[in-house]
Design a protein around this motif. Structure first.
Motif, short mmCIF file in Angstrom:
data_model
loop_
_atom_site.label_atom_id
_atom_site.label_comp_id
_atom_site.label_asym_id
_atom_site.label_seq_id
_atom_site.Cartn_x
_atom_site.Cartn_y
_atom_site.Cartn_z
N VAL A 129 0.77 -1.38 0.01
CA VAL A 129 -0.01 0.05 0.04
C VAL A 129 0.89 1.29 0.08
O VAL A 129 1.85 1.17 0.77
CB VAL A 129 -1.02 0.21 1.11
N ASN A 130 0.65 2.11 -0.83
CA ASN A 130 1.09 3.49 -1.03
C ASN A 130 0.25 4.65 -0.74
O ASN A 130 -0.63 4.62 -1.39
CB ASN A 130 1.77 3.83 -2.36
N ILE A 131 0.53 5.25 0.34
CA ILE A 131 -0.52 6.51 0.71
C ILE A 131 0.27 7.79 0.76
O ILE A 131 1.47 8.10 1.04
CB ILE A 131 -1.07 6.19 2.13
N GLU A 132 -0.37 8.92 -0.05
CA GLU A 132 -0.05 10.02 0.10
C GLU A 132 -0.70 10.81 1.01
O GLU A 132 -1.81 10.82 1.34
CB GLU A 132 -0.39 10.72 -1.22
N LEU A 133 0.25 11.67 1.63
CA LEU A 133 -0.34 12.20 3.15
C LEU A 133 0.08 13.82 3.02
O LEU A 133 0.96 14.26 2.34
CB LEU A 133 0.51 11.99 4.28
N LYS A 134 -0.89 14.48 3.43
CA LYS A 134 -0.77 16.20 3.35
C LYS A 134 -1.21 16.69 4.46
O LYS A 134 -2.18 16.10 5.09
CB LYS A 134 -1.56 16.76 2.26
N GLY A 135 -1.04 17.76 4.96
CA GLY A 135 -1.41 18.35 6.11
C GLY A 135 -0.43 19.13 7.08
O GLY A 135 0.80 19.31 6.57
N PRO A 136 -0.77 19.44 8.24
CA PRO A 136 0.21 20.02 9.15
C PRO A 136 1.32 19.01 9.42
O PRO A 136 1.15 17.90 9.66
CB PRO A 136 -0.87 20.20 10.49
N GLY A 137 2.80 19.66 9.54
CA GLY A 137 3.90 18.92 9.73
C GLY A 137 4.33 18.24 8.55
O GLY A 137 5.33 17.44 8.55
N ILE A 138 3.66 18.53 7.35
CA ILE A 138 4.23 18.04 5.95
C ILE A 138 4.40 18.98 5.02
O ILE A 138 3.55 19.97 4.94
CB ILE A 138 3.15 16.99 5.53
N LYS A 139 5.64 19.25 4.55
CA LYS A 139 6.07 20.19 3.36
C LYS A 139 5.38 19.46 2.12
O LYS A 139 5.76 18.45 1.79
CB LYS A 139 7.35 20.42 3.53
N ASN A 140 4.41 20.30 1.54
CA ASN A 140 3.98 19.63 0.49
C ASN A 140 3.30 18.42 0.45
O ASN A 140 1.87 18.15 1.07
CB ASN A 140 4.84 19.65 -0.84
N LYS A 141 3.92 17.24 0.21
CA LYS A 141 3.28 15.87 0.49
C LYS A 141 4.29 14.94 0.77
O LYS A 141 5.41 15.16 0.53
CB LYS A 141 2.32 15.35 -0.81
N ILE A 142 3.80 13.85 1.30
CA ILE A 142 4.81 12.77 1.57
C ILE A 142 4.20 11.43 1.16
O ILE A 142 2.76 11.33 1.38
CB ILE A 142 5.36 12.68 3.03
N ILE A 143 4.90 10.23 0.56
CA ILE A 143 4.24 9.09 0.40
C ILE A 143 5.10 7.93 1.31
O ILE A 143 5.95 8.03 1.70
CB ILE A 143 4.85 8.48 -1.15
N LEU A 144 3.83 7.25 1.92
CA LEU A 144 4.41 6.31 3.01
C LEU A 144 3.71 4.96 2.35
O LEU A 144 3.11 4.58 1.79
CB LEU A 144 3.42 6.54 4.16
N HIS A 145 4.95 4.28 2.36
CA HIS A 145 5.03 2.69 1.63
C HIS A 145 4.90 1.49 2.83
O HIS A 145 5.71 1.73 3.87
CB HIS A 145 6.10 2.54 0.92
N ILE A 146 3.74 1.01 2.91
CA ILE A 146 3.49 0.00 3.91
C ILE A 146 3.33 -1.62 3.14
O ILE A 146 2.47 -1.69 2.33
CB ILE A 146 2.43 0.39 4.79
N LYS A 147 3.83 -2.38 4.03
CA LYS A 147 3.46 -3.95 3.68
C LYS A 147 2.91 -4.56 4.93
O LYS A 147 3.47 -4.20 6.21
CB LYS A 147 5.10 -4.38 3.38
N GLY A 148 1.88 -5.13 4.61
CA GLY A 148 1.51 -6.05 5.93
C GLY A 148 0.06 -5.22 6.08
O GLY A 148 -0.06 -5.44 7.48
#
Length: 191
Positions: A129-148
């Motif tokens: 699963v790859n999720i894109e995160l935005k909001g407070p504490g994040i500059k522009n956006k970040i992708i978090l990659h998760i297995k399981g």
């Protein structure tokens, strides 16, 4: 050592989606798990749970797990609707987290905290699963990659957090001691 772990969790909650490593992995919990896969999760439980909070464990062997957590932390076992902390070991609650408390408007911090144990964090080569995160504490956006973990889980979290400031905070720990957090203020998009 526990103070260093606590600082890691605070930093992870302040910087959603950023990967952090727990400096200390507990040896007190999980005496029946010979491969140590749960120790990073239990290192977090050791920090956050005490006699003043309640928890609920969602997995196939929840009674055994709840008994061990209760014995080690003094926290109270609760039903899903009232638990301060909800522990998800299998990567999917099958929608059960939709019953988690989201806190009242006067005290949105009374919402539940979800704690997931996943197989891996932030390795894009084998991420499920790859999720894109935005909001407070994040500059522009970040992708978090998760297995399981099931990608459905993020749709449930997104729904729980749709009426900010109400919602739930989420902590993800992998087998290697990596940690990432998604507070209720973070926008989530599954990629």
């Amino acid at each position: 050592m526990m103070q260093k772990n606590f600082k890691v969790i605070l930093n992870a909650m302040s910087h959603p989606g950023q990967l952090y490593m727990l400096p200390y992995i507990t040896t007190f919990f999980d005496t029946n798990n010979k491969n140590n896969s749960h120790r990073s999760l239990f290192s977090i439980l050791e920090l956050l749970l005490d006699h003043e909070v309640s928890f609920c464990a969602l997995n196939d062997q929840n009674k055994k797990l709840e008994k061990e957590i209760k014995m080690q932390t003094g926290a109270h076992v609760s039903d899903l609707n009232n638990a301060d902390f909800i522990i998800i070991l299998s990567g999917c609650s099958n929608g059960l987290i939709q019953k988690a408390k989201r806190g009242p408007l006067e005290y949105p911090d009374k919402g539940s905290t979800l704690i997931y144990l996943v197989k891996g964090l932030n390795n894009s080569d084998d991420a499920e699963v790859n999720i894109e995160l935005k909001g407070p504490g994040i500059k522009n956006k970040i992708i978090l990659h998760i297995k399981g973990i099931s990608e459905k889980e993020f749709f449930f979290i997104k729904k729980l957090n749709s009426e900010f400031p109400l919602g739930v905070d989420s902590i993800f720990a992998d087998f290697n001691g990596n940690v990432a957090c998604i507070p209720r203020s973070t926008e989530i998009e599954v990629k």
